[in-house]
Design a protein around this motif. Structure first.
Motif, PDB file in Angstrom:
ATOM      1  N   GLY A   1       0.825  -1.210   0.000  1.00  0.00           N
ATOM      2  CA  GLY A   1       0.000   0.000   0.000  1.00  0.00           C
ATOM      3  C   GLY A   1       0.854   1.254   0.000  1.00  0.00           C
ATOM      4  O   GLY A   1       0.552   2.244  -0.667  1.00  0.00           O
TER       5      GLY A   1
ATOM      6  N   GLY B   1       0.210   2.355  -3.460  1.00  0.00           N
ATOM      7  CA  GLY B   1      -1.103   2.938  -3.228  1.00  0.00           C
ATOM      8  C   GLY B   1      -1.073   4.445  -3.418  1.00  0.00           C
ATOM      9  O   GLY B   1      -0.019   5.075  -3.396  1.00  0.00           O
TER      10      GLY B   1
ATOM     11  N   LYS C   1      -3.531   8.081  -2.396  1.00  0.00           N
ATOM     12  CA  LYS C   1      -4.705   8.613  -1.711  1.00  0.00           C
ATOM     13  C   LYS C   1      -4.921  10.040  -2.145  1.00  0.00           C
ATOM     14  O   LYS C   1      -3.979  10.834  -2.208  1.00  0.00           O
TER      15      LYS C   1
ATOM     16  N   ALA D   1      -9.132   6.457  -3.134  1.00  0.00           N
ATOM     17  CA  ALA D   1      -7.960   5.691  -2.721  1.00  0.00           C
ATOM     18  C   ALA D   1      -7.734   4.496  -3.623  1.00  0.00           C
ATOM     19  O   ALA D   1      -8.671   3.911  -4.168  1.00  0.00           O
TER      20      ALA D   1
ATOM     21  N   ASP E   1      -5.433   1.139  -3.138  1.00  0.00           N
ATOM     22  CA  ASP E   1      -4.508   0.455  -2.246  1.00  0.00           C
ATOM     23  C   ASP E   1      -4.496  -1.026  -2.568  1.00  0.00           C
ATOM     24  O   ASP E   1      -5.292  -1.808  -2.059  1.00  0.00           O
TER      25      ASP E   1
ATOM     26  N   ASN F   1     -11.726   1.218   6.791  1.00  0.00           N
ATOM     27  CA  ASN F   1     -11.444   1.135   5.364  1.00  0.00           C
ATOM     28  C   ASN F   1     -12.707   1.307   4.528  1.00  0.00           C
ATOM     29  O   ASN F   1     -12.664   1.919   3.459  1.00  0.00           O
TER      30      ASN F   1
ATOM     31  N   THR G   1      -8.997   3.980   4.478  1.00  0.00           N
ATOM     32  CA  THR G   1      -7.727   3.837   5.188  1.00  0.00           C
ATOM     33  C   THR G   1      -7.971   2.890   6.351  1.00  0.00           C
ATOM     34  O   THR G   1      -8.791   3.190   7.201  1.00  0.00           O
TER      35      THR G   1
END
Ligand code: HEM
Lengths: 469, 281
Positions: A202, A206, A208, A392, A394, B210, B215
């Motif tokens: 991540g 990843g 964000k 996001a 991930d 999440n 997250t």
């Protein structure tokens, strides 16, 4: 005999180090919960102020307050990045140390454990059986072969199917349960490494970001957190609408956005998202996170007979003209309702030739107006919002989740299962058949003692078998 | 009857049960201990009904969610878990003296919930969107089952230390307590049980985060403190399993671990809230 191992290797394999690292990790983590961290929850520029106040307060408390002391402490905490502790070199170093410790420790121990799992227990020495904690001696009036067969049958009936081997001096029956449960702790340890691996994936792969997307508009970019850099999605995301419902006391009940994914000029996906129910497409996930009001209203008007519809955007008290239909209208007032923050709209409609009409509309609900010329129009008014999306990507999440699953499974096995072994050695001495029963468990020994007693009870029920005094 | 009245009764029920257990212990009366079991079970049932009623009442208010969403409700649930776990333990261990050390925690949680010392609201709260998730329910339930086990382990740790420090360990009053080895063993098993649930609690919390924000881990103080607690108990398990720490040390650690739990639970909300907006009540 094992050869003597390198002392650095043994250091990394030791549980002492594990204990040290676990306690230090626990203690160190506290720092980051007290010192304000750079991040999303506290505004960036107020951190420095917080920071100074914070150390100032501590020093004051210790009676050490001076500008110099504050500077020194601030320097130290800069060096150790106390304000961004969980991404600091030393904290991640500790996590790395934990990983190395786990790997080395497992390499060191796993072979021995594996040997115990697969070992041939028919080779066990009888003298070892005799010295086990759980033993019992019985005699039987039947000859050894018959007794062995009878015992084997009985064992199978109580859920301990046994295999048989013969030695020159007698017959050995062996049965065991869940030898693989010895691997449970190693699954737990592995799961920690898997979770770390997922987190690393991540971290490196990843991304964000976020975007405030006004209703009816679209974007093929989002903006990275922190830096604000543009990230190309490779497709387009459009927000059809955003609504917010409220509880009777005015607290927000739900935020919803209807999102459309447009890939290669085709609408490929439409979904209404809300908090806790995101939309995923090509590795990206769109989370409903906030909203922004623009103090403007979307007025939708449709001519009932021709079915022509048009959207208009206007602030309050600003007249809007729909040229084709020769309509002129404006929201003149917001009327409070019983729910705080929810309003009714007062809509004034005219056509430039007098004939003003008033329409009161509930929020986001349709109302119909028949004009003096006989035309009927449907009006609908809602506040104009931007939906706040958190975005996001991930690819490590699934690895982390697999790690979590492994951890729970491993803990279940490690805590609630044990490797239990049972031997019965049947031999003939001076025309008398004797039976030696021995059992061990690698965990929960008191529990096994009871189980052992139950097994013996079941075995001695045969008439020809009796307990030896 | 509404849930609020029934919960007030539950507070007194646990007080009464604690009192009987303590008296039975002091007067070495097994029969009186039976009364403790009876009142604990009765109160536990009443509290279960109260939780159900509160759930139902939230639907009548148009809010509609399990009673697990604010400090008050979590304290009540905590108390319920402690009583439930204790009854299970009593059934397993067949010794009622543990009640004198475990049930006061169930009563204590109710006192903090009901008394207003913590200045917490007892009203059924409306749920902001982020809290509307089944993962949140799973998260709160798993965490509190774990916390309840740690509370009982703390009580058993105290028992161990009292017995260990007294001059006559096996005679008189102390003779009615289980043997030190047994206490040590129960303590260990209870912590193992709590550790498993705490692990599940942290995991479900991460999944919830999440699904709400994208997250699974953000090092906010609450998360971090739960991890600190987790590291702490992991260390205890290793110390015991592989280095043979036992008895008094582990009893002290069980108490220390529970202090971590308490800080995770209240301390973060009340002491760190000045610094972190997210941690506020
Ligand atoms: C957060 C990290 C860790 C967790 C959650 C964890 C978890 C566990 C658990 C649950 C057990 C079983 C205990 C029992 O049955 O009572 C265990 C055993 C053990 N752990 Fe860990 N562990 C961790 C880190 C480590 C590290 C870094 C080492 C490195 C030396 C280590 C070495 C061991 C050993 C040697 C055992 C005994 C294994 C056996 O039964 O043969 N652990 N661990």
């Amino acid at each position: 005999m094992k050869k003597k191992k390198n002392s650095i290797w043994m250091f990394f394999a030791s549980v002492k180090l594990a204990l040290f690292v676990l306690f230090i990790l626990a203690a160190a983590s506290i720092i980051g919960t007290i010192v304000p961290q750079i991040g999303t929850f506290v505004p960036q520029d107020s951190i420095l102020e917080h920071y100074k106040q914070f150390y100032g307060a501590i020093l004051n408390g210790l009676g050490l307050h001076s500008a110099q002391a504050t500077t020194v402490i601030t320097k130290i905490s800069d060096l150790l990045s106390f304000d961004d502790m969980y991404s600091s070199w030393w904290f991640n170093g500790l996590l790395g140390l934990l990983s190395i410790n786990l790997i080395v420790c497992s390499i060191e121990r796993l072979p021995d454990v594996w040997r115990l799992v697969v070992m041939d227990n028919h080779q066990t020495k009888i003298s070892r059986l005799q010295s086990m904690r759980n033993t019992l001696e019985l005699t039987s009036s039947d000859p050894a072969p018959q007794t062995t067969a009878a015992l084997q049958q009985r064992l199978a009936a109580i859920g301990w199917p046994a295999s048989q081997s013969s030695r020159d001096d007698g017959h050995l029956l062996f049965s065991q349960k869940t030898p693989w449960s010895r691997l449970g702790v190693y699954v737990v340890h592995l799961s920690i490494l898997v979770i770390f691996a997922g987190a690393a994936v991540g971290f490196f792969y990843g991304q964000k970001g976020g975007i405030n997307l006004p209703e009816t508009l679209s974007s093929d970019k989002v903006y990275q957190y922190g830096s604000g850099d543009e990230i190309d999605l490779g497709f387009t995301i459009k927000c059809n609408w955003f609504t917010m419902t409220r509880y009777p006391n005015g607290a927000p009940k739900e935020y919803q956005s209807e999102l459309v994914i447009i890939d290669n000029d085709k609408e490929v996906l439409t979904k209404v998202i809300e908090v806790n129910h995101p939309l995923s497409y090509k590795g990206w996930t769109f989370y409903q996170s906030s909203y922004e009001s623009h103090k403007k209203y979307i007025i939708s008007v449709a001519n009932q007979t021709t079915d022509v519809q048009e959207l208009f955007l206007a602030p309050i008290r600003e007249p809007v003209r729909w040229q084709d239909e020769k309509l002129l209208f404006a929201i003149t007032d917001l009327i409070p309702t019983t729910t705080p923050m929810i309003y009714q709209y007062k809509l004034m409609v005219a056509d430039g030739k007098g004939g003003q009409q008033l329409l009161i509309l509930d929020d986001n609900k349709q109302g119909t107006l028949i004009r003096p010329d006989g035309n009927a129009y449907d009006f609908q008014v809602k506040e104009f919002f931007s939906t706040g999306l958190q975005v996001a990507k991930d690819p490590g999440v699934w690895i982390v989740y697999i790690g979590c699953g492994l951890m729970l499974a491993g803990l279940g096995v490690a805590f609630f299962m044990s490797h239990r072994r049972l031997w019965l050695f049947i031999s003939e001495k001076e025309g008398k058949t004797t039976i030696l029963i021995a059992g061990t468990a690698n965990k929960n020994k008191p529990g096994f003692e009871q189980e052992f007693a139950k097994i013996n009870e079941a075995l001695t029920q045969a008439q020809s078998i009796e307990v030896q005094k | 009857m509404n849930s609020a009245t029934l919960l007030t009764y539950s507070t007194f029920g646990y007080l009464f049960a604690s009192f009987i257990y303590v008296a039975a212990f002091l007067f070495k009366s097994n029969k009186a201990g039976l009364g403790g079991t009876f009142f604990t079970a009765l109160t536990f049932i009443g509290q279960t009904v109260a939780l159900g009623l509160r759930w139902q009442e939230s639907y009548q208010l148009g809010i509609g969610h399990a009673p697990l969403t604010n400090m008050y409700e979590s304290l009540v649930f905590f108390s319920w878990c402690i009583a439930g776990f204790y009854l299970f333990l009593e059934y397993k261990v067949k010794n009622r003296t543990i009640g004198a050390f475990a049930l006061p925690f169930a009563f204590g949680a109710m006192v903090f919930a009901e008394s207003g010392w913590l200045k917490i609201s007892q009203e059924i709260p409306v749920l902001i969107p982020a809290l509307q998730s089944n993962w949140l329910i799973a998260h709160v339930m798993t965490c509190f089952v774990g916390y309840a086990a740690f509370a009982v382990a703390c009580g058993i740790g105290v028992m161990y230390l009292i017995k260990d420090f007294s001059r006559q360990k096996d005679k008189g009053l102390m003779g009615t307590l289980p043997p030190l080895r047994t206490l040590d063993d129960i303590n260990h098993k209870t912590m193992i049980f709590g550790f498993l649930w705490l692990t599940a609690g942290i995991i479900t919390g991460a999944i919830w985060a999440n699904s709400a924000w994208g997250t699974y881990w953000s090092w906010d103080p609450k998360e971090t403190w739960s991890l600190i607690t987790w590291f702490f108990y992991a260390a205890i398990l290793h110390a015991r399993f592989t280095r043979g720490w036992q008895g008094a040390v582990v009893a002290w650690l069980a108490i220390g671990g529970f202090l971590c739990v308490v800080f995770t639970y209240y301390g973060v909300n009340f002491l760190l809230s000045g610094l972190h907006s997210y941690g506020s009540v």
